[in-house]
Design a protein around this motif. Structure first.
Motif, PDB file in Angstrom:
ATOM      1  N   UNK A 280       0.849  -1.197   0.000  1.00  0.00           N
ATOM      2  CA  UNK A 280       0.000   0.000   0.000  1.00  0.00           C
ATOM      3  C   UNK A 280       0.879   1.238   0.000  1.00  0.00           C
ATOM      4  N   UNK A 281       0.883   1.910  -1.120  1.00  0.00           N
ATOM      5  CA  UNK A 281       1.693   3.109  -1.332  1.00  0.00           C
ATOM      6  C   UNK A 281       0.918   4.317  -0.819  1.00  0.00           C
ATOM      7  N   UNK A 282       1.597   5.242  -0.183  1.00  0.00           N
ATOM      8  CA  UNK A 282       0.936   6.446   0.336  1.00  0.00           C
ATOM      9  C   UNK A 282       0.474   7.314  -0.830  1.00  0.00           C
ATOM     10  N   UNK A 283      -0.864   7.427  -0.999  1.00  0.00           N
ATOM     11  CA  UNK A 283      -1.395   8.103  -2.180  1.00  0.00           C
ATOM     12  C   UNK A 283      -2.271   9.316  -1.880  1.00  0.00           C
ATOM     13  N   UNK A 284      -2.600   9.530  -0.635  1.00  0.00           N
ATOM     14  CA  UNK A 284      -3.429  10.672  -0.289  1.00  0.00           C
ATOM     15  C   UNK A 284      -4.850  10.520  -0.793  1.00  0.00           C
ATOM     16  N   UNK A 285      -5.495  11.639  -1.044  1.00  0.00           N
ATOM     17  CA  UNK A 285      -6.906  11.632  -1.424  1.00  0.00           C
ATOM     18  C   UNK A 285      -7.131  11.804  -2.921  1.00  0.00           C
ATOM     19  N   UNK A 286      -6.072  11.977  -3.689  1.00  0.00           N
ATOM     20  CA  UNK A 286      -6.226  12.306  -5.109  1.00  0.00           C
ATOM     21  C   UNK A 286      -6.300  11.052  -5.990  1.00  0.00           C
ATOM     22  N   UNK A 287      -7.173  10.132  -5.625  1.00  0.00           N
ATOM     23  CA  UNK A 287      -7.349   8.932  -6.424  1.00  0.00           C
ATOM     24  C   UNK A 287      -8.345   9.189  -7.547  1.00  0.00           C
ATOM     25  N   UNK A 288      -8.138   8.560  -8.704  1.00  0.00           N
ATOM     26  CA  UNK A 288      -9.128   8.704  -9.780  1.00  0.00           C
ATOM     27  C   UNK A 288     -10.507   8.284  -9.275  1.00  0.00           C
ATOM     28  N   UNK A 289     -11.553   9.049  -9.595  1.00  0.00           N
ATOM     29  CA  UNK A 289     -12.863   8.828  -8.962  1.00  0.00           C
ATOM     30  C   UNK A 289     -13.661   7.654  -9.504  1.00  0.00           C
TER      31      UNK A 289
END
Length: 252
Positions: free
Chosen positions: A77-86
């Motif tokens: 699990x890579x740290x990706x924040x909240x900016x994931x494709x919706x």
């Protein structure tokens, strides 16, 4: 009799909550018009021109299944924040009663990030990393790392999502990849692969979905642009190359 495979049998897309179809990714025709997509074979290919939505859907499926957007196994699990494709938030999956034991998301674009992070995580346990992949990922070429995933990391009875795995593979390595994919299919595995490779697409009995401006349709291998263009090029390469390098048709 209910089939145990494929593990992921269908995805359904409910866009009733989308407020604008003028923004990515809902402005892509193949995504905007998608209601559901069935996976009727252990190997499903998604093809289409650049920008047709194939990688967009592959990423959404991977996120739906619990992968990191960067790729890797579900334990990674890579740290990706909240900016994931919706898009994945609008997806639902219909799954088999039988669960896979192995998972992997190979995303060519970001696999180097996965390799670098694994190198850092296993800095004091490199023997574990070597046992899992068989090679030193960071000190190997992109293509060698991709093949190590197929040959060593994947164990079978798996659900594997690939986005353009041919990106770093020579033609002969692509043929070797077909062999490894087949060996994993024979170990009860399922593959969903976005690709431009006419070599990979030749895998027998695979389902091929064409993404385009008209939406999504199931096609045969010899209907794919990849097959037709490559066949025409090989049979007429002198004339084609002469034509495309003519000075009067070069782009400014």
């Amino acid at each position: 009799m209910i089939k145990a495979l494929p593990y992921l049998q269908e995805i359904c897309l409910d866009l009733s909550g989308v407020t604008s179809f003028d923004e990515y990714p809902f402005d892509i025709p193949s995504i905007r018009n998608l209601k559901s997509l069935s996976f009727d074979s252990n190997v499903t290919f998604i093809v289409g021109e650049n920008g047709s939505g194939k990688s967009t859907l592959i990423e959404a499926i991977a996120l739906l299944l619990g992968f990191s957007l960067q790729g890797g196994s579900k334990n990674f699990q890579y740290e990706e924040g909240q900016n994931l494709p919706p898009l994945f938030r609008y997806l639902n999956g219909i799954k088999s009663f039988k669960q896979p034991k192995d998972f992997f998301f190979l995303r060519a674009e970001t696999f180097h990030n996965v390799s670098t992070t694994l190198e850092e995580l296993y800095a004091q346990k490199k023997d574990v990393l070597l046992k899992n992949y068989g090679i030193d990922l960071i000190r190997s070429s992109h293509g060698e790392a991709f093949m190590a995933v197929l040959a060593n990391k994947l164990k079978g009875r798996g659900l594997y999502i690939f986005d353009e795995p041919e990106a770093a593979l020579s033609p002969s390595r692509q043929l070797a990849a077909v062999h490894l994919i087949d060996s994993l299919v024979k170990k009860d595995s399922q593959f969903i692969i976005a690709t431009h490779s006419p070599i990979l697409l030749a895998y027998p009995n695979a389902v091929i979905y064409q993404f385009g401006n008209e939406g999504i349709r199931k096609i045969d291998y010899e209907e794919t642009e990849h097959f037709m263009v490559m066949k025409y090029f090989i049979n007429n390469y002198h004339e084609i190359i002469s034509e495309v390098i003519r000075e009067d048709i070069r782009e400014p």
